[in-house]
Design an enzyme around this catalytic site. Sequence first.
Site, PDB file in Angstrom:
ATOM      1  N   HIS A  94       0.827  -1.210   0.000  1.00 48.09           N
ATOM      2  CA  HIS A  94       0.000   0.000   0.000  1.00 48.09           C
ATOM      3  C   HIS A  94       0.858   1.256   0.000  1.00 48.09           C
ATOM      4  O   HIS A  94       0.596   2.194  -0.758  1.00 48.09           O
ATOM      5  CB  HIS A  94      -0.919   0.001   1.222  1.00 48.09           C
ATOM      6  CG  HIS A  94      -1.742   1.250   1.361  1.00 48.09           C
ATOM      7  ND1 HIS A  94      -2.947   1.425   0.715  1.00 48.09           N
ATOM      8  CD2 HIS A  94      -1.508   2.398   2.048  1.00 48.09           C
ATOM      9  CE1 HIS A  94      -3.424   2.623   1.011  1.00 48.09           C
ATOM     10  NE2 HIS A  94      -2.563   3.233   1.814  1.00 48.09           N
ATOM     11  N   GLU A  95       1.880   1.284   0.837  1.00 48.28           N
ATOM     12  CA  GLU A  95       2.748   2.464   0.885  1.00 48.28           C
ATOM     13  C   GLU A  95       3.508   2.645  -0.432  1.00 48.28           C
ATOM     14  O   GLU A  95       3.741   3.777  -0.862  1.00 48.28           O
ATOM     15  CB  GLU A  95       3.721   2.365   2.059  1.00 48.28           C
ATOM     16  CG  GLU A  95       3.061   2.297   3.430  1.00 48.28           C
ATOM     17  CD  GLU A  95       1.993   3.364   3.638  1.00 48.28           C
ATOM     18  OE1 GLU A  95       2.130   4.478   3.090  1.00 48.28           O
ATOM     19  OE2 GLU A  95       1.008   3.083   4.348  1.00 48.28           O
ATOM     20  N   HIS A  98       1.498   4.554  -2.902  1.00 47.99           N
ATOM     21  CA  HIS A  98       1.633   6.015  -2.827  1.00 47.99           C
ATOM     22  C   HIS A  98       2.874   6.485  -3.584  1.00 47.99           C
ATOM     23  O   HIS A  98       2.856   7.536  -4.232  1.00 47.99           O
ATOM     24  CB  HIS A  98       1.726   6.457  -1.367  1.00 47.99           C
ATOM     25  CG  HIS A  98       0.426   6.359  -0.624  1.00 47.99           C
ATOM     26  ND1 HIS A  98      -0.738   6.947  -1.086  1.00 47.99           N
ATOM     27  CD2 HIS A  98       0.119   5.753   0.555  1.00 47.99           C
ATOM     28  CE1 HIS A  98      -1.713   6.695  -0.221  1.00 47.99           C
ATOM     29  NE2 HIS A  98      -1.229   5.974   0.769  1.00 47.99           N
TER      30      HIS A  98
END
Length: 222
Positions: A94-95, A98
């Site tokens: 998920h990070e 980004h």
Amino acid sequence: MDLLLLLGMLLLPALAQMWISTSYSKYKQIKNQQQCSGYEVARKILDENGLKDMYIVETNGMLSDHYDPNKKVVRLSKEIYHGETIAAMAVAAHECGHALQDKDGYLYMRFRSFIFPMVNAATSLSYFIIAMGLLFQSFNLIWLGIACVGTGLLFQIVTLPVELNASERAKKEIQKLNLAMEKEEQGVAHMLIAAASTYVAGVLSSALELIRFITILGNREE
């Protein structure tokens, strides 16, 4: 009415936080079959997308994981950085989502970064302005304070697609790189949905808070 709004403001974030905490507690106990740590998952995703020079660093705290767009660094908490679990895989991916948004110039992320300083200043002053308005019985000041509170809601609304898109990118990268088995992908998806619920709850809670302020002020003006 006021009591219902207040209960909603308190309960929605609490329930969402309970869901993410329960999901994290479950999936941090389940090893992924490839025994990839969060760091290894992140490294593979970044390298595959032309971000070989991007650093991944360990940071303190639990679920303090985030992407730093200013320093172009993915920061992972100790359990995620070293963990070879489904939870570590989901959070790390998920990070990285980004980081991929930043690389692609994702519109909502750019807009969020642009408005952040203004929103931060407005929300910091909002309750002070409302308090001054009440002290001097100035409805104009109170409305200005409520408008400042509203900027926080705007920021959360813009944040929601940023987070949802990062999760979608995470799932696609995990599938593309064959990092997880089918059952593990379901666990990753569950983790990411639980995490997204905290942002949805934040938007709803802030909206209820704004409605509560407007209702109180409306009653005072009558």
